[in-house]
Write a protein that holds these residues in place. Structure first.
Motif, PDB file in Angstrom:
ATOM      1  N   GLU A  24       3.631  -3.484 -12.998  1.00 37.64           N
ATOM      2  CA  GLU A  24       2.785  -2.112 -13.382  1.00 37.64           C
ATOM      3  C   GLU A  24       3.875  -1.031 -13.684  1.00 37.64           C
ATOM      4  OE1 GLU A  24      -0.148  -1.235 -10.692  1.00 37.64           O
ATOM      5  OE2 GLU A  24      -0.742   0.475 -11.827  1.00 37.64           O
ATOM      6  N   TYR A  25       4.720  -1.020 -12.978  1.00 44.76           N
ATOM      7  CA  TYR A  25       5.788   0.164 -13.018  1.00 44.76           C
ATOM      8  C   TYR A  25       6.928  -0.220 -13.440  1.00 44.76           C
ATOM      9  CZ  TYR A  25       2.417   3.041 -10.359  1.00 44.76           C
ATOM     10  OH  TYR A  25       1.223   3.671  -9.682  1.00 44.76           O
ATOM     11  N   ILE A  35       2.953  -4.855  -8.333  1.00 34.16           N
ATOM     12  CA  ILE A  35       3.319  -3.464  -8.680  1.00 34.16           C
ATOM     13  C   ILE A  35       4.503  -3.182  -9.229  1.00 34.16           C
ATOM     14  CG2 ILE A  35       3.945  -1.270  -7.239  1.00 34.16           C
ATOM     15  CD1 ILE A  35       2.144  -2.435  -5.111  1.00 34.16           C
ATOM     16  N   GLU A  68       2.751   5.908  -7.155  1.00 34.88           N
ATOM     17  CA  GLU A  68       1.444   6.768  -7.855  1.00 34.88           C
ATOM     18  C   GLU A  68       1.759   8.283  -7.829  1.00 34.88           C
ATOM     19  OE1 GLU A  68      -2.171   5.595  -5.713  1.00 34.88           O
ATOM     20  OE2 GLU A  68      -2.570   4.161  -7.174  1.00 34.88           O
ATOM     21  N   LYS A 122       2.580   1.458  -3.329  1.00 34.57           N
ATOM     22  CA  LYS A 122       1.606   2.073  -4.563  1.00 34.57           C
ATOM     23  C   LYS A 122       1.540   3.561  -4.425  1.00 34.57           C
ATOM     24  CE  LYS A 122      -1.256   1.254  -7.590  1.00 34.57           C
ATOM     25  NZ  LYS A 122      -1.675   0.141  -8.661  1.00 34.57           N
ATOM     26  N   GLU A 180       1.529  -9.045  -4.119  1.00 35.93           N
ATOM     27  CA  GLU A 180       1.211  -7.946  -4.391  1.00 35.93           C
ATOM     28  C   GLU A 180       2.242  -6.894  -4.895  1.00 35.93           C
ATOM     29  OE1 GLU A 180      -1.470  -5.898  -1.418  1.00 35.93           O
ATOM     30  OE2 GLU A 180      -1.901  -7.879  -0.755  1.00 35.93           O
ATOM     31  N   LYS A 220       0.590  -1.351  -0.090  1.00 34.52           N
ATOM     32  CA  LYS A 220      -0.045  -0.175  -0.115  1.00 34.52           C
ATOM     33  C   LYS A 220       0.871   1.200   0.084  1.00 34.52           C
ATOM     34  CE  LYS A 220      -3.931   1.768   2.579  1.00 34.52           C
ATOM     35  NZ  LYS A 220      -4.036   1.776   4.193  1.00 34.52           N
TER      36      LYS A 220
END
Ligand SMILES: *Cc1c(COP(=O)(O)O)cnc(C)c1O
Length: 379
Positions: A177-178, A174, A134, A130, A170, A127
């Motif tokens: 994704e990045y 991430i 972001e 992320k 998780e 969390k």
């Protein structure tokens, strides 16, 4: 105040003598293999035990390749180098870790960026990660950059604290994704699993440590694991002084490292791998006794979470606050039961206090309360 805890631990180990936090145990073929190694004269960086040890760790963890190194820090250093970490880079990690994680980042001339941990796993929080990415990162040509510093974020290094797996699936999602490489600091987690998969096999590369205080030991030693054949080959090349293979000529094609694990240490490692499962079940039995005792006494013991299997490398309890923690540390150590607070946070150390970080309230909370208690194998 903690009289019953001291008594319980002494009874569990059936001794009133000084109780260390974690002692290595050698009840397998250690001496036999060491003698064999000495008799062979191949005591240095070439020999059958090094290859065998690598194979055993690869098989045990389910990784395709394993490359043995002189210690876990060296394994991390090379793993970070392999994903392109250099002076123009940053690496995201947790502040609640052993210094080796941040030293390895520094050996690449890169800077660590600290994101918070989760209270339950004590490992990097997906969390927090992320939310940092972001707001603070941008994508350029398929790579991830820090908006503020302009530096490339080459890797994310979560650590499986005391052998308790963090929320690694998780974190892996991430990373994908990045477009950031996942390098697991699995130094403490040989024999730990997340959803049935061995710790260290979720990212591009991972590092293990076989220091004297770890679950199994080679005296000093480490291992890089990966499923990527090209990275595995390059890791071996870099850790063996970047020597170009040739029967007698000495040529080196870049600056390499003398990081190969000596055969002598690997001999110890082979014997330790043979008894790893016995060590793990012994440690699990101890943890289960601790769970019983601490739940009856209304104290918080760090136990494995759903979806995970911990190796219970170092057992830990969480005291109510810093004051209670300090009383516990004093009472236990005064009576010869060795206990130790968790590491001081990396972002508080002189070398890393200027580094960027997110809100670190969970790490700060844990730093004041977590204490390790005796965790060695009972023979
Ligand atoms: C033990 C450890 C290492 C590696 O340590 P070495 O002593 O170099 O083998 C790295 N990271 C963590 C979190 C560790 O506990």
């Amino acid at each position: 105040m903690f009289e019953t805890t001291v008594k319980f631990i002494q009874e569990t180990y059936q001794t009133k003598a000084f109780l260390p936090l974690h002692e290595p145990v050698f009840f397998g073929n250690e001496k036999k293999y060491l003698n064999e190694c000495i008799d062979s004269t191949f005591v240095s960086s070439v020999g059958k035990f090094v290859d065998q040890f690598e194979q055993m760790v690869a098989e045990y963890t389910g990784a395709k390749y394993a490359i043995a190194t002189v210690n876990g820090t060296a394994a991390l250093h090379i793993a970070l180098k392999l994903v392109g970490t250099d002076e123009k880079s940053e690496v995201i990690t947790q502040p609640l870790t052993f210094i080796a994680t941040c030293n390895a980042i520094s050996y690449c001339h890169a800077k660590p960026v600290f994101v918070d941990v989760d209270k339950d796993t004590m490992g990097l929080s997906p969390k927090s990660l992320k939310s940092f990415l972001e707001t603070e990162s941008i994508q350029k040509d398929g790579l991830c950059y820090n908006k503020t510093t302009g530096k490339k974020i080459t890797a994310i290094v979560p650590m499986h604290t005391f052998g308790h797996p963090c929320k690694i699936d998780e974190i892996a999602a991430i990373c994908n994704e990045y477009n950031i490489a996942l390098v697991e600091d699995a130094a403490e987690s040989l024999g730990s699993y997340y959803k049935g998969q061995h710790a260290g096999t979720f990212g591009k590369l991972a590092a293990f440590s076989f220091n004297g205080n770890k679950t199994i030991t080679t005296g000093g030693g480490g291992m890089i694991i990966t499923d990527d054949e090209a990275l595995a080959k390059y890791a071996k090349h870099l850790t063996t002084t970047s020597k170009v293979p040739h029967p007698y000529e000495y040529t080196h094609d870049e600056i390499g490292y003398n990081y190969r694990l000596p055969n002598l240490n690997a001999a110890l490692g082979c014997a330790q791998m043979e008894i790893l499962d016995t060590i793990l079940s012994n440690k699990r039995a101890l943890a289960s006794q601790y769970i019983d005792f601490f739940s009856k006494n209304n104290m918080s013991f760090v136990h494995e979470l759903p979806n995970t299997k911990a190796n219970y490398w170092l057992n830990a309890i969480i005291l109510k606050d810093k004051k209670e923690r300090d009383v516990f540390l004093k009472e236990t150590n005064d009576r010869g039961v060795m206990t130790r607070p968790i590491w001081a946070l990396m972002n508080k150390l002189d070398m890393f206090k200027e580094c960027q970080s997110t809100d670190l309230s969970n790490a700060l909370w844990l730093e004041e309360r977590v204490v390790n208690i005796p965790s060695g194998v009972r023979l």
